[in-house]
Design a protein around this motif. Structure first.
Motif, mmCIF file in Angstrom:
data_model
loop_
_atom_site.group_PDB
_atom_site.id
_atom_site.type_symbol
_atom_site.label_atom_id
_atom_site.label_comp_id
_atom_site.label_asym_id
_atom_site.label_seq_id
_atom_site.Cartn_x
_atom_site.Cartn_y
_atom_site.Cartn_z
ATOM 1 N N PRO A 18 11.091 4.156 11.002
ATOM 2 C CA PRO A 18 10.189 3.152 10.438
ATOM 3 C C PRO A 18 8.747 3.666 10.370
ATOM 4 C CG PRO A 18 11.634 2.142 12.045
ATOM 5 C CD PRO A 18 11.929 3.612 12.071
ATOM 6 N N ASP A 19 8.085 3.343 9.279
ATOM 7 C CA ASP A 19 6.660 3.665 9.091
ATOM 8 C C ASP A 19 6.374 5.062 8.562
ATOM 9 O OD1 ASP A 19 5.484 1.345 9.488
ATOM 10 O OD2 ASP A 19 4.757 1.709 11.527
ATOM 11 N N ALA A 20 7.403 5.864 8.358
ATOM 12 C CA ALA A 20 7.150 7.214 7.838
ATOM 13 C C ALA A 20 6.770 7.181 6.357
ATOM 14 C CB ALA A 20 8.370 8.105 8.048
ATOM 15 N N GLY A 21 7.155 6.079 5.674
ATOM 16 C CA GLY A 21 6.753 5.953 4.274
ATOM 17 C C GLY A 21 7.906 5.783 3.299
ATOM 18 N N LYS A 22 9.053 5.322 3.803
ATOM 19 C CA LYS A 22 10.224 5.147 2.938
ATOM 20 C C LYS A 22 9.961 4.142 1.812
ATOM 21 C CE LYS A 22 13.787 3.024 4.763
ATOM 22 N NZ LYS A 22 14.241 1.884 3.961
ATOM 23 N N THR A 23 9.403 2.985 2.175
ATOM 24 C CA THR A 23 9.152 1.957 1.162
ATOM 25 C C THR A 23 8.157 2.453 0.126
ATOM 26 O OG1 THR A 23 9.425 0.366 2.944
ATOM 27 C CG2 THR A 23 8.594 -0.478 0.874
ATOM 28 N N THR A 24 7.119 3.110 0.613
ATOM 29 C CA THR A 24 6.089 3.610 -0.298
ATOM 30 C C THR A 24 6.676 4.652 -1.248
ATOM 31 O OG1 THR A 24 4.578 3.329 1.555
ATOM 32 C CG2 THR A 24 3.718 4.465 -0.379
ATOM 33 N N LEU A 25 7.464 5.538 -0.729
ATOM 34 C CA LEU A 25 8.075 6.568 -1.582
ATOM 35 C C LEU A 25 9.024 5.939 -2.605
ATOM 36 C CD1 LEU A 25 8.495 9.574 -2.259
ATOM 37 C CD2 LEU A 25 10.400 9.578 -0.638
ATOM 38 N N LEU A 140 0.258 13.792 3.860
ATOM 39 C CA LEU A 140 -0.554 15.007 3.955
ATOM 40 C C LEU A 140 -2.051 14.715 3.831
ATOM 41 C CD1 LEU A 140 0.232 18.212 3.934
ATOM 42 C CD2 LEU A 140 2.048 16.553 3.986
ATOM 43 N N ASP A 141 -2.384 13.515 3.362
ATOM 44 C CA ASP A 141 -3.804 13.158 3.261
ATOM 45 C C ASP A 141 -4.373 12.827 4.636
ATOM 46 O OD1 ASP A 141 -1.943 10.929 3.117
ATOM 47 O OD2 ASP A 141 -3.719 9.651 2.950
ATOM 48 N N ARG A 142 -3.519 12.813 5.641
ATOM 49 C CA ARG A 142 -3.984 12.550 7.011
ATOM 50 C C ARG A 142 -3.848 13.807 7.847
ATOM 51 N NH1 ARG A 142 -1.217 7.273 9.157
ATOM 52 N NH2 ARG A 142 -2.177 5.716 7.822
ATOM 53 N N GLY A 253 3.844 16.047 0.502
ATOM 54 C CA GLY A 253 3.084 15.188 -0.393
ATOM 55 C C GLY A 253 2.495 13.995 0.326
ATOM 56 N N SER A 254 2.009 13.082 -0.483
ATOM 57 C CA SER A 254 1.479 11.840 0.058
ATOM 58 C C SER A 254 1.957 10.716 -0.840
ATOM 59 C CB SER A 254 -0.051 11.897 0.079
ATOM 60 O OG SER A 254 -0.559 10.599 0.285
ATOM 61 N N ALA A 255 2.944 9.985 -0.348
ATOM 62 C CA ALA A 255 3.555 8.949 -1.176
ATOM 63 C C ALA A 255 2.520 7.906 -1.576
ATOM 64 C CB ALA A 255 4.712 8.296 -0.427
HETATM 65 P P1 G4P Z 1 8.629 2.634 5.979
HETATM 66 O O1 G4P Z 1 9.195 1.956 4.778
HETATM 67 O O2 G4P Z 1 9.174 4.006 6.198
HETATM 68 O O3 G4P Z 1 8.676 1.837 7.230
HETATM 69 O O4 G4P Z 1 7.060 2.907 5.706
HETATM 70 P P2 G4P Z 1 6.074 2.294 4.634
HETATM 71 O O5 G4P Z 1 6.329 2.858 3.285
HETATM 72 O O6 G4P Z 1 6.036 0.810 4.776
HETATM 73 O O7 G4P Z 1 4.720 2.935 5.146
HETATM 74 C C1 G4P Z 1 4.217 2.734 6.446
HETATM 75 C C2 G4P Z 1 2.716 2.815 6.446
HETATM 76 O O8 G4P Z 1 2.315 4.134 6.078
HETATM 77 C C3 G4P Z 1 2.072 1.884 5.423
HETATM 78 O O9 G4P Z 1 0.818 1.482 5.968
HETATM 79 C C4 G4P Z 1 1.814 2.798 4.245
HETATM 80 O O10 G4P Z 1 0.762 2.355 3.429
HETATM 81 C C5 G4P Z 1 1.455 4.088 4.951
HETATM 82 N N1 G4P Z 1 1.694 5.285 4.119
HETATM 83 C C6 G4P Z 1 2.787 5.600 3.385
HETATM 84 N N2 G4P Z 1 2.610 6.786 2.763
HETATM 85 C C7 G4P Z 1 1.405 7.243 3.115
HETATM 86 C C8 G4P Z 1 0.641 8.403 2.775
HETATM 87 O O11 G4P Z 1 1.058 9.264 2.024
HETATM 88 N N3 G4P Z 1 -0.601 8.510 3.338
HETATM 89 C C9 G4P Z 1 -1.108 7.569 4.179
HETATM 90 N N4 G4P Z 1 -2.310 7.772 4.672
HETATM 91 N N5 G4P Z 1 -0.424 6.459 4.503
HETATM 92 C C10 G4P Z 1 0.812 6.285 3.978
HETATM 93 P P3 G4P Z 1 0.625 0.101 6.703
HETATM 94 O O12 G4P Z 1 -0.798 -0.003 7.024
HETATM 95 O O13 G4P Z 1 1.601 -0.024 7.823
HETATM 96 O O14 G4P Z 1 1.091 -0.930 5.665
HETATM 97 P P4 G4P Z 1 0.325 -1.451 4.388
HETATM 98 O O15 G4P Z 1 -0.518 -2.514 4.929
HETATM 99 O O16 G4P Z 1 -0.430 -0.287 3.811
HETATM 100 O O17 G4P Z 1 1.445 -1.910 3.518
#
Ligand code: G4P
Length: 528
Positions: A18-25, A140-142, A253-255
């Protein structure tokens, strides 16, 4: 026609902690496919922290997880089906089952956190099945881990053999972009999340000065060194090895910034497998066979508790699935017709007339289906079952309202068919034991029994460390009979009538194993 449709299909799952970025990707992939118009359209099906007692949250989550169960879109004439896999560990069993219906996976890893627990478990299941895996290192932006360290960690912890197909240029504050090894070009990072397609610059020769101009000489030199190092350390990409599950390409990358996602998608549609043949109990079934066959890998209860109908998700393995055509439900030996099969597009469901291997159809069901059921055009075969893993938590379930025992039976039965939890019946006294992967499911079950079936239940603790499926070569051997007699208090049957041993500690299990060396204990129901 059938072959053409098979070849343009890619059915896969995205897995991550959870939180790795699955939903965003997922969302960015849909954006590239033109299936959605703006970011934020895909709802996260994450369970919010502290949601255990918040049933509105559970219901909300169920609603979302129907909507995001299958997300389909087209990209460059390729039909892509993404099967949703819950990241929350309490729903791991759901994810394991969904993995039986994917042809490949993309694993998302957070560059700062590296390989996390849930990723390890899920990748292990993929490895067991030789599912082709692509790794996407996100955020990667972090600031995060060093590229080589991270690749090392991925190899060590996930037991994978990786080959990077892109190389990040800097990270975090200094993140400048990506060199795409696969396409041999540089992609510069502007940090603008609104841009969907980035500009890419072809770099024929890494030593030419353009690179220095684009990203500064210092960064260019580091990149040259790193690429050389990568070439030295990692094997060259080989598609067959990837398809056999022996080599895993890695992208960076950076989703969130839509960065590196197009590269991932372009490579994915080129290398990811088309629907694969599947083993049944009688033979290997190939997708291009004319006759339809498929299996149920997920059942979702309808959101409306008044209509107890459900949606059974069927993965099509071979042939074409047609609306209103009679198919054989093999377990029940019954022909069934489906007048309104659903197909999934982005987040919408719609009725379809015809579907092809790799596709998922949602069939309305009033209680005929169980997870793992096979549908065919008449052939008597069953797809190898979907494994159950030993639950982590066990409780007796008791009826709290004697007037509603029928409702309770029915409710438990149907929830188990859906795969919410596992039911065991104790051999000794017929008491019912519910086993779950997470503590959350007990509350879900109690809540749903009450709201959907009008039944109330009470739980009673039961100390079980692991449920082990018992195997013996000889049911009449003195050793096996002795085992059954001595351990009778700890034996139960699962839903398919298989014998299960409840070990109350790992020590007990060890002792039992050494006392009965010819009795085998398995943590998975499908051990054959
Ligand atoms: P999940 O489905 O794997 O659980 O992860 P999800 O895509 O919800 O992403 C978890 C958090 O990480 C989100 O922030 C999302 O915006 C952030 N995130 C995803 N991809 C990247 C990225 O490439 N760079 C950075 N810096 N952050 C990324 P959040 O604050 O938990 O939620 P939200 O308020 O932004 O929705």
């Amino acid at each position: 026609m059938l072959n053409k449709e098979i070849h343009r299909r890619r059915t896969f799952g995205i897995i991550s902690h959870p939180d790795a970025g699955k939903t965003t990707l997922t969302e960015k992939l849909l954006l590239f496919g033109g299936a959605i118009q703006e970011a934020g359209a895909v709802k996260s099906n994450k369970i919010k922290k502290g949601a255990t007692s918040d049933f509105m949250e559970i219901e909300r989550q169920r609603g979302i997880s129907v909507a995001t169960s299958v997300l389909a879109f087209e990209y460059q004439d390729i039909k892509i089906n993404i099967l949703d896999t819950p990241g929350h560990k309490d729903f791991a069993e759901d994810t394991f089952r969904t993995l039986t219906a994917v042809d490949s996976v993309i694993v998302v890893i957070d560059v700062a956190k590296g390989v996390e627990e849930q990723t390890e478990k899920l990748v292990e299941v993929c490895r067991m099945r030789n599912i082709p895996i692509i790794v996407f290192v996100n955020k990667l932006d972090r600031e995060g881990k060093d590229t080589f360290e991270l690749l090392d960690e991925i190899e060590q912890k996930l037991h994978l053999k990786v080959t990077p197909l892109s190389c990040p240029i800097g990270i975090g504050y200094d993140f400048k972009g990506i060199y795409n090894i696969w396409e041999k070009n540089v992609n510069l990072f502007s940090g603008d999340s609104r841009k969907n397609i980035e500009e890419t610059i072809e770099i024929e020769n890494l030593n030419d000065g353009t690179l220095d101009e684009l990203i500064t000489s210092k960064a260019a030199n580091t990149l040259r060194e790193e690429l050389e190092l990568m070439e030295g350390i990692y094997p060259e990409f080989n598609k067959d090895e990837y398809l056999n599950g022996h080599l895993q390409p890695v992208f960076f990358g950076s989703a969130l910034n839509s960065f590196g996602v197009r590269e991932l998608l372009d490579c994915f549609i080129e290398i990811a497998p088309t629907p694969r043949p599947k083993e049944s109990d009688t033979r290997l079934v190939s997708p291009d066979e004319k006759e339809f066959s498929g299996f149920v890998f997920k059942i979702h209860a309808n959101m409306d508790p008044k209509h107890r109908d459900r949606l059974a998700f069927v993965k099509i393995v071979s042939g074409t699935f047609e609306r209103n055509k009679p198919y054989l439900h093999v377990r029940n030996n019954k022909k069934m017709k489906f007048s309104s099969p659903n197909a999934f597009f982005a987040e919408k469901k719609q009725i379809v007339d015809i579907s092809y291997p790799g596709d998922i159809v949602g069939l309305h069901d009033t209680g005929n289906f169980k997870i793992g059921d096979t549908l065919t055009e008449g052939e008597n075969m069953n797809y190898r079952g979907i494994p159950s893993f030993s639950p982590e938590h066990f409780k007796f379930i008791n009826n709290a309202d004697p007037m509603k025992s029928k409702q309770l039976e029915k409710g438990i039965d149907q929830l188990m068919d859906e795969g919410v939890a596992q039911l065991f019946i104790l051999e000794l006294n017929g008491r019912k034991v519910i086993g779950t992967v997470g503590a959350l499911q007990f509350e879900v079950i109690q809540y749903r029994l009450e709201h959907e079936y009008g039944a109330t239940c009470r739980y009673e603790n039961l100390n079980v460390h692991k449920a082990c499926w018992v195997e013996t070569d000889n049911e009449k051997s003195a050793e096996y009979l002795d085992f059954k007699r001595v351990k009778s208090r700890f034996l139960a049957k699962d839903k398919r009538g298989q014998l299960v041993f409840f070990a109350d500690s790992s020590f007990t299990l060890q002792m039992t194993q050494s006392k009965y060396p010819n009795v085998k204990f398995h943590y998975v129901s499908e051990y054959k």
